[in-house]
Design a protein around this motif. Structure first.
Motif, PDB file in Angstrom:
ATOM      1  N   THR A   1       1.882   6.892   4.115  1.00 46.63           N
ATOM      2  CA  THR A   1       1.060   6.690   2.927  1.00 46.63           C
ATOM      3  C   THR A   1       0.097   7.848   2.723  1.00 46.63           C
ATOM      4  N   THR A   2      -0.566   8.273   3.799  1.00 50.73           N
ATOM      5  CA  THR A   2      -1.496   9.396   3.722  1.00 50.73           C
ATOM      6  C   THR A   2      -0.779  10.677   3.312  1.00 50.73           C
ATOM      7  N   GLY A   3       0.419  10.887   3.870  1.00 46.10           N
ATOM      8  CA  GLY A   3       1.194  12.076   3.513  1.00 46.10           C
ATOM      9  C   GLY A   3       1.594  12.089   2.049  1.00 46.10           C
ATOM     10  N   LEU A   4       2.009  10.945   1.521  1.00 44.62           N
ATOM     11  CA  LEU A   4       2.387  10.866   0.110  1.00 44.62           C
ATOM     12  C   LEU A   4       1.192  11.151  -0.796  1.00 44.62           C
ATOM     13  N   LEU A   5       0.026  10.627  -0.430  1.00 48.75           N
ATOM     14  CA  LEU A   5      -1.164  10.887  -1.232  1.00 48.75           C
ATOM     15  C   LEU A   5      -1.550  12.359  -1.181  1.00 48.75           C
ATOM     16  N   ALA A   6      -1.411  12.970  -0.015  1.00 47.71           N
ATOM     17  CA  ALA A   6      -1.721  14.397   0.101  1.00 47.71           C
ATOM     18  C   ALA A   6      -0.792  15.229  -0.777  1.00 47.71           C
ATOM     19  N   VAL A   7       0.493  14.886  -0.784  1.00 47.90           N
ATOM     20  CA  VAL A   7       1.449  15.600  -1.636  1.00 47.90           C
ATOM     21  C   VAL A   7       1.130  15.365  -3.110  1.00 47.90           C
ATOM     22  N   ALA A   8       0.740  14.142  -3.461  1.00 53.98           N
ATOM     23  CA  ALA A   8       0.396  13.833  -4.849  1.00 53.98           C
ATOM     24  C   ALA A   8      -0.816  14.646  -5.302  1.00 53.98           C
ATOM     25  N   VAL A   9      -1.837  14.754  -4.441  1.00 56.15           N
ATOM     26  CA  VAL A   9      -3.013  15.559  -4.779  1.00 56.15           C
ATOM     27  C   VAL A   9      -2.627  17.017  -4.947  1.00 56.15           C
ATOM     28  N   TRP A  10      -1.813  17.515  -4.031  1.00 48.68           N
ATOM     29  CA  TRP A  10      -1.360  18.914  -4.123  1.00 48.68           C
ATOM     30  C   TRP A  10      -0.574  19.148  -5.406  1.00 48.68           C
ATOM     31  N   ALA A  11       0.316  18.223  -5.757  1.00 49.62           N
ATOM     32  CA  ALA A  11       1.128  18.374  -6.968  1.00 49.62           C
ATOM     33  C   ALA A  11       0.266  18.322  -8.221  1.00 49.62           C
ATOM     34  N   LEU A  12      -0.758  17.449  -8.223  1.00 47.84           N
ATOM     35  CA  LEU A  12      -1.619  17.371  -9.400  1.00 47.84           C
ATOM     36  C   LEU A  12      -2.478  18.624  -9.544  1.00 47.84           C
ATOM     37  N   GLN A  13      -2.896  19.187  -8.426  1.00 40.56           N
ATOM     38  CA  GLN A  13      -3.692  20.418  -8.489  1.00 40.56           C
ATOM     39  C   GLN A  13      -2.881  21.565  -9.081  1.00 40.56           C
ATOM     40  N   ARG A  14      -1.584  21.572  -8.831  1.00 42.25           N
ATOM     41  CA  ARG A  14      -0.729  22.652  -9.315  1.00 42.25           C
ATOM     42  C   ARG A  14      -0.068  22.325 -10.653  1.00 42.25           C
ATOM     43  N   LYS A  15      -0.276  21.115 -11.129  1.00 42.79           N
ATOM     44  CA  LYS A  15       0.367  20.700 -12.379  1.00 42.79           C
ATOM     45  C   LYS A  15      -0.238  21.442 -13.567  1.00 42.79           C
ATOM     46  N   ARG A  16       0.629  21.950 -14.400  1.00 41.54           N
ATOM     47  CA  ARG A  16       0.193  22.652 -15.602  1.00 41.54           C
ATOM     48  C   ARG A  16       0.406  21.746 -16.814  1.00 41.54           C
ATOM     49  N   PHE A  17      -0.674  21.486 -17.520  1.00 39.20           N
ATOM     50  CA  PHE A  17      -0.607  20.632 -18.692  1.00 39.20           C
ATOM     51  C   PHE A  17      -0.381  21.478 -19.926  1.00 39.20           C
ATOM     52  N   ALA A  18       0.548  21.005 -20.756  1.00 41.27           N
ATOM     53  CA  ALA A  18       0.839  21.751 -21.981  1.00 41.27           C
ATOM     54  C   ALA A  18      -0.306  21.596 -22.984  1.00 41.27           C
TER      55      ALA A  18
ATOM     56  N   LEU B   1       0.831  -1.202   0.000  1.00 42.58           N
ATOM     57  CA  LEU B   1       0.000   0.000   0.000  1.00 42.58           C
ATOM     58  C   LEU B   1       0.864   1.250   0.000  1.00 42.58           C
ATOM     59  N   LEU B   2       1.919   1.243   0.792  1.00 41.55           N
ATOM     60  CA  LEU B   2       2.819   2.390   0.844  1.00 41.55           C
ATOM     61  C   LEU B   2       3.549   2.562  -0.491  1.00 41.55           C
ATOM     62  N   LEU B   3       3.977   1.461  -1.088  1.00 42.40           N
ATOM     63  CA  LEU B   3       4.663   1.551  -2.380  1.00 42.40           C
ATOM     64  C   LEU B   3       3.724   2.046  -3.475  1.00 42.40           C
ATOM     65  N   THR B   4       2.437   1.717  -3.368  1.00 46.13           N
ATOM     66  CA  THR B   4       1.464   2.233  -4.329  1.00 46.13           C
ATOM     67  C   THR B   4       1.357   3.748  -4.224  1.00 46.13           C
ATOM     68  N   ALA B   5       1.395   4.263  -2.998  1.00 49.96           N
ATOM     69  CA  ALA B   5       1.357   5.712  -2.805  1.00 49.96           C
ATOM     70  C   ALA B   5       2.614   6.367  -3.385  1.00 49.96           C
ATOM     71  N   VAL B   6       3.769   5.731  -3.220  1.00 52.36           N
ATOM     72  CA  VAL B   6       5.012   6.264  -3.801  1.00 52.36           C
ATOM     73  C   VAL B   6       4.914   6.313  -5.312  1.00 52.36           C
ATOM     74  N   ALA B   7       4.457   5.213  -5.926  1.00 55.10           N
ATOM     75  CA  ALA B   7       4.323   5.170  -7.379  1.00 55.10           C
ATOM     76  C   ALA B   7       3.330   6.209  -7.881  1.00 55.10           C
ATOM     77  N   THR B   8       2.256   6.442  -7.129  1.00 51.14           N
ATOM     78  CA  THR B   8       1.257   7.439  -7.515  1.00 51.14           C
ATOM     79  C   THR B   8       1.854   8.837  -7.521  1.00 51.14           C
TER      80      THR B   8
END
Length: 269
Positions: free
Chosen positions: A252-269, A153-160
């Motif tokens: 795991t929860t922290g990694l998912l929170a960072v992933a959500v934050w990064a996706l919200q700020r991600k700019r798509f070309a 489960l933790l590795l899944t969060a890392v990969a995400t």
């Protein structure tokens, strides 16, 4: 839309990644490795077979979850499928959490299947030779598999997280496996240097440097509690196992929170 809608989409995408073939291949490889390992021990075939089987599971399933994450998230961004996905009344965080849950459910579901198959194989092997110290395929085995599931489960969060921030899908494979190798090994290295500091020059300094990783990474090596099922002794479970479980879930929860934050700020070309 809720993450559950993206969860069903993730299940459909798993067929594109040939999850069924990967699962079948994993099951076949596990059976071969288990039976062959049992032939190398004349006195403890069940113990050796179970040990090797658990190692195969802990190696194959991270690879499978990485491949699923690449297909469900990395390919989404690389091939610009997100232009279609996000055109619906859908939020970025529901997309991410839905795909994460899909990968986690598929991986943990396959873990249960492989665990049951391994237990059956070891039981059949044990019928051919009665060991003086039989393996424990009861609650000891269930606890061992639960800890393996927490590791996955933790590795899944890392990969995400890596799928969100990485520019190429291959980095998800390299980064997740690199994280896994470091997180599973640094604890054993610290313990080894504590017992014998003469293994390397200036061993105390080296040990202190490696020990700093414990403040940055979870100790995935400590989640490998197979000794309790190999020898049927629950006292071999780490004394601080509640802290291991809590810290892993928090990470795991922290990694998912960072992933959500990064996706919200991600700019798509």
């Amino acid at each position: 839309m809720s993450p559950l809608s993206d969860l069903s989409t993730g299940f459909r995408l798993s067929s594109r990644a040939r999850f069924g073939w990967l699962a079948g291949g994993s099951l076949l490889l596990l059976a071969l490795a288990t039976f062959l390992a049992a032939q190398f021990s004349g006195r403890q075939p069940s113990t050796v077979a179970l040990d090797i089987g658990l190692s195969v599971i802990r190696l194959l399933l991270p690879l499978l979850l990485i491949l699923m994450t690449q297909e469900m998230l990395s390919r989404e961004f690389e091939r610009r499928y997100f232009l279609n996905t996000l055109s619906y009344p859908n939020t970025r965080h529901s997309l991410l959490l839905g795909r994460f849950m899909a990968v986690a459910i598929l991986t943990l579901g396959l873990l249960v299947v492989l665990a049951v198959a391994l237990a059956l194989l070891v039981w059949l092997i044990g019928h051919g030779y009665a060991q003086s110290t039989p393996v424990a395929l009861d609650v000891h085995y269930c606890v061992t598999i639960l800890f393996v599931g927490l590791d996955l489960l933790l590795l899944t969060a890392v990969a995400t997280l890596l799928a969100v921030v990485a520019s190429t899908p291959s980095f998800v494979l390299i980064g997740t496996f690199g994280f896994m190798l470091v997180a599973r090994s640094f604890g054993a290295i610290v313990e080894l240097l504590t017992r014998n500091a003469m293994l390397v020059g200036d061993g105390e300094t080296y040990r202190s440097g490696v020990a700093l990783l414990s403040y940055l990474l979870p100790d995935l090596g400590a989640l490998d509690v197979r000794m309790i099922t190999l020898y049927g002794r629950m006292e071999l479970l780490p004394a601080d196992w509640p802290w291991l479980v809590l810290s892993s879930l928090t990470y795991t929860t922290g990694l998912l929170a960072v992933a959500v934050w990064a996706l919200q700020r991600k700019r798509f070309a």
